[in-house]
Motif scaffolding. Structure first.
Motif, PDB file in Angstrom:
ATOM      1  N   VAL A   1      -6.449   7.845   3.505  1.00  0.00           N
ATOM      2  CA  VAL A   1      -5.707   7.361   2.333  1.00  0.00           C
ATOM      3  C   VAL A   1      -6.603   6.430   1.531  1.00  0.00           C
ATOM      4  O   VAL A   1      -7.413   5.712   2.104  1.00  0.00           O
ATOM      5  N   ASP A   2      -6.467   6.447   0.235  1.00  0.00           N
ATOM      6  CA  ASP A   2      -7.284   5.534  -0.567  1.00  0.00           C
ATOM      7  C   ASP A   2      -6.620   5.155  -1.877  1.00  0.00           C
ATOM      8  O   ASP A   2      -6.331   6.017  -2.719  1.00  0.00           O
ATOM      9  N   ARG A   3      -6.384   3.898  -2.013  1.00  0.00           N
ATOM     10  CA  ARG A   3      -5.995   3.280  -3.281  1.00  0.00           C
ATOM     11  C   ARG A   3      -6.110   1.773  -3.080  1.00  0.00           C
ATOM     12  O   ARG A   3      -5.638   1.251  -2.061  1.00  0.00           O
ATOM     13  N   ILE A   4      -6.719   1.085  -4.011  1.00  0.00           N
ATOM     14  CA  ILE A   4      -6.869  -0.359  -3.875  1.00  0.00           C
ATOM     15  C   ILE A   4      -5.601  -1.038  -4.406  1.00  0.00           C
ATOM     16  O   ILE A   4      -5.217  -0.819  -5.568  1.00  0.00           O
ATOM     17  N   PHE A  46       0.829  -1.210   0.000  1.00  0.00           N
ATOM     18  CA  PHE A  46       0.000   0.000   0.000  1.00  0.00           C
ATOM     19  C   PHE A  46       0.862   1.258   0.000  1.00  0.00           C
ATOM     20  O   PHE A  46       0.654   2.167  -0.799  1.00  0.00           O
ATOM     21  N   LEU A  75     -16.373   2.605   1.477  1.00  0.00           N
ATOM     22  CA  LEU A  75     -15.442   1.713   0.768  1.00  0.00           C
ATOM     23  C   LEU A  75     -15.069   0.504   1.636  1.00  0.00           C
ATOM     24  O   LEU A  75     -15.337  -0.639   1.300  1.00  0.00           O
ATOM     25  N   ASN A  76     -14.459   0.774   2.799  1.00  0.00           N
ATOM     26  CA  ASN A  76     -13.943  -0.348   3.578  1.00  0.00           C
ATOM     27  C   ASN A  76     -15.075  -1.218   4.128  1.00  0.00           C
ATOM     28  O   ASN A  76     -14.945  -2.448   4.194  1.00  0.00           O
ATOM     29  N   HIS A 136     -16.177  -3.328   1.352  1.00  0.00           N
ATOM     30  CA  HIS A 136     -15.099  -4.268   1.030  1.00  0.00           C
ATOM     31  C   HIS A 136     -15.159  -5.492   1.943  1.00  0.00           C
ATOM     32  O   HIS A 136     -15.050  -6.630   1.488  1.00  0.00           O
ATOM     33  N   ARG A 176     -15.523  -0.010  10.503  1.00  0.00           N
ATOM     34  CA  ARG A 176     -16.133  -0.124   9.175  1.00  0.00           C
ATOM     35  C   ARG A 176     -17.644  -0.370   9.248  1.00  0.00           C
ATOM     36  O   ARG A 176     -18.374   0.015   8.350  1.00  0.00           O
ATOM     37  N   HIS A 226      -8.264  -8.445  -7.035  1.00  0.00           N
ATOM     38  CA  HIS A 226      -8.139  -8.206  -5.600  1.00  0.00           C
ATOM     39  C   HIS A 226      -8.808  -9.357  -4.864  1.00  0.00           C
ATOM     40  O   HIS A 226     -10.022  -9.535  -4.939  1.00  0.00           O
ATOM     41  N   LYS A 272     -15.049   7.246   3.720  1.00  0.00           N
ATOM     42  CA  LYS A 272     -14.228   6.181   3.127  1.00  0.00           C
ATOM     43  C   LYS A 272     -14.316   4.875   3.927  1.00  0.00           C
ATOM     44  O   LYS A 272     -14.511   3.796   3.363  1.00  0.00           O
ATOM     45  N   LYS A 302     -10.896  -4.687  12.017  1.00  0.00           N
ATOM     46  CA  LYS A 302     -11.412  -3.772  10.991  1.00  0.00           C
ATOM     47  C   LYS A 302     -12.882  -3.434  11.182  1.00  0.00           C
ATOM     48  O   LYS A 302     -13.319  -2.315  10.917  1.00  0.00           O
ATOM     49  N   ASN A 311      -6.081   2.800   8.158  1.00  0.00           N
ATOM     50  CA  ASN A 311      -7.543   2.918   8.034  1.00  0.00           C
ATOM     51  C   ASN A 311      -8.228   2.896   9.391  1.00  0.00           C
ATOM     52  O   ASN A 311      -9.014   2.005   9.700  1.00  0.00           O
ATOM     53  N   GLN A 352      -7.684 -11.688   0.902  1.00  0.00           N
ATOM     54  CA  GLN A 352      -6.772 -10.636   1.395  1.00  0.00           C
ATOM     55  C   GLN A 352      -7.529  -9.669   2.306  1.00  0.00           C
ATOM     56  O   GLN A 352      -7.079  -9.314   3.393  1.00  0.00           O
ATOM     57  N   ILE A 353      -8.696  -9.239   1.854  1.00  0.00           N
ATOM     58  CA  ILE A 353      -9.470  -8.261   2.632  1.00  0.00           C
ATOM     59  C   ILE A 353     -10.026  -8.904   3.908  1.00  0.00           C
ATOM     60  O   ILE A 353     -10.226  -8.232   4.919  1.00  0.00           O
TER      61      ILE A 353
END
Ligand code: CS2
Length: 499
Positions: free
Chosen positions: A237-240, A50, A307-308, A311, A392, A376, A303, A388, A199, A380-381
């Motif tokens: 922060v955000d990028r997959i 990341f 997103l998370n 996810h 989330r 992806h 986010k 998490k 995150n 992994q997630i």
């Protein structure tokens, strides 16, 4: 490109390095600056994919623009793998950006040196005390913050106990930061700013609270110094960034004509929102699309919750439904319409006066999740769900109940987390994903309790909604979902919610 040069040497015989940069194919972007002119300005803790696909790219942008005082000293707090891969490449690696239209390659030069903390803690302390270092950034993942189930510093954690007794040879991020702060202070060196890029909600304030607690246990004056003098801006922060695979390595090595042992693959999208509080200076990140703001909280909430949150939902429901990647799971109509309903529940909890545009955000998210080239993995997630889900899913659900609403869709996610954990060693491979709570979860699952009993014990172990008056209501809803998941599977649980 075949990966063989005219002399007949296989691409894999030659390693990416400063001297070979000039010989890469013209379509591969390379650093536009002289790397030997770059000086270190940032120590980064947590040298995972990341960081290398996100912050290191923004720093590379700054270096390309001539701001050469911000090179990165990259630090692994655990394994030597990244150093072993990158050191022979002079810290260079390839960033591959993929979407349905193809792949773009760019070689990154912003990581100047790589350190492995457990191998040489003294070297890391020296780097942190270098007066040229003005910022320490972190992507160490949720679990490295060493919080107990109530969110406080886990002062019984073996690394915390060790670091208090051995300040010269720390192991945890707290031990390193506190010792470096103390040494800089006694040497009269200006403090660095600490920028968490994990995150976590209010990641800067959270780190301040935890590091203050640790430093205060060493010495109360050091605790006050951390709380009052050190700056801890929060950031979103955000990028997959999927984990790099051998297929990525082989494809990228073939395109470069030289071997890269650890490239990173990501999507074109990137976002970074940072609170602008850097008393010791910072790169001019805003020139490259970073949003420097006064308060990052609304961006973080959007986010983490949209997103998370989705996810994690896609990961656990995807795993239970046999989908290996996010794109495959999100392509499943039942999961897709569940996620749309989940977003509706979560959007209602976001501030309406902060200029957020959650509908546009989720529209773009759908396109990002659909990216067919990203691969992806749901597994992994799925890692570290106990760490998490509080920010989330659970925090969102509590906000819903406080406002008199329901959290039916949200509570399918912790139920699916439990069901996916239970499925390991049965319908999913053992060890398919891991969680710091695994030993406790194994004990809970061994009792073969009812859905209500398992939910109660797993929630207590993870500290979900601990102390809230709404805990019982959340557990009831999650238990209902877990019962359906156990009895009839994910399709039935999703169907129940859509009817
Ligand atoms: C993901 C994140 O692995 C996970 O838990 O949800 O890493 C996600 O890809 C990033 O936060 C995107 O910015």
């Amino acid at each position: 490109m075949t990966g063989r040069d005219p002399m007949g040497a296989a691409a894999s015989d030659r390693r990416l390095s400063d001297t070979l940069l000039a010989h890469l194919p013209a379509e591969v972007e390379v650093p536009g600056y002289v790397r030997s002119n770059v000086t270190p300005g940032i120590v980064h803790l947590g040298l995972g994919a990341f960081h290398r696909a996100h912050q290191a790219v923004y720093v590379d942008d700054c270096l390309n623009a001539g701001d050469v005082g911000w090179g990165i000293v990259g630090v692994s707090l655990r394994s030597a793998d990244t150093r072993v891969a990158l050191a022979p490449q002079n810290g260079l690696y390839t960033l591959s950006m993929v979407d349905g239209s193809g792949e773009r390659l760019r070689v990154m030069g912003s990581i100047l040196t790589t350190l492995v903390a457990p191998e040489d803690p003294a070297a890391l302390l020296d780097a942190l005390c270098d007066p040229r270092i003005r910022i320490v950034t972190l992507t160490v993942t949720e679990k490295a913050y060493l919080r107990n189930a109530t969110g406080m510093l886990d002062d019984r954690h073996p690394e915390i106990v060790w670091d208090l007794a051995n300040p010269d040879r720390p192991k945890s991020l707290y031990g390193f930061l506190a010792e470096a702060i103390a040494r800089r202070r006694s040497a009269g060196t200006a403090p660095f700013t600490i920028l968490s890029c994990d995150n976590l909600p209010a990641n800067g304030a959270t780190l301040r609270r935890l590091l203050t607690a640790f430093a205060g246990m060493r010495d109360s004056e050091l605790g006050s110094f951390v709380a009052e003098v050190i700056a801890f801006p929060s950031s979103m922060v955000d990028r997959i960034v999927p984990a790099t695979t051998d297929a990525d390595r082989e494809r990228i090595t073939a395109s470069l004509g030289v071997s890269d042992a650890w490239p990173v693959t990501t999507e074109p999208f990137r976002q970074w929102v940072i609170e602008d509080h850097f008393p010791s200076g910072r790169p001019a990140w805003e020139r490259f699309g970073v949003e420097m703001v006064k308060d990052v909280a609304p961006f973080e909430d959007m986010k983490l919750r949209l997103l998370n949150g989705s996810h994690s939902a896609i990961a656990y429901l995807g795993l239970l439904s046999g989908h290996e990647t996010v794109a495959a799971a999100f392509g499943d109509p039942a999961i897709r319409s569940f996620v749309t309903a989940l977003w509706r529940e979560a959007i209602a909890t976001l501030p309406s006066d902060a200029g957020l545009r959650p509908e546009a955000y989720t529209h773009e998210l759908s396109k990002r999740f659909d990216n067919p080239a990203l691969k992806h993995r749901t597994a992994q997630i799925a890692n570290d769900g106990s760490q998490k889900l509080p920010q989330r899913i659970i925090a969102t659900a509590l906000d819903r109940l406080r406002a008199g609403g329901t959290a039916d869709h949200l509570m399918l996610v912790p139920a699916a987390w439990i069901a996916a954990c239970e499925a390991r060693g049965h319908s999913l491979p053992a060890g398919h994903f891991t969680d710091p709570l695994d030993p406790a979860l194994d004990t809970i699952f061994a009792k073969s309790g009812s859905a209500a009993e398992t939910v109660a014990e797993a929630f207590a172990a993870a500290g979900f909604a601990a102390g809230s008056e709404h805990l019982e209501a959340l557990k009831r809803t999650a238990a209902r979902h877990l019962e359906t998941l156990r009895r009839s599977g994910p399709a039935a649980a999703l169907k129940e919610l859509s009817s």
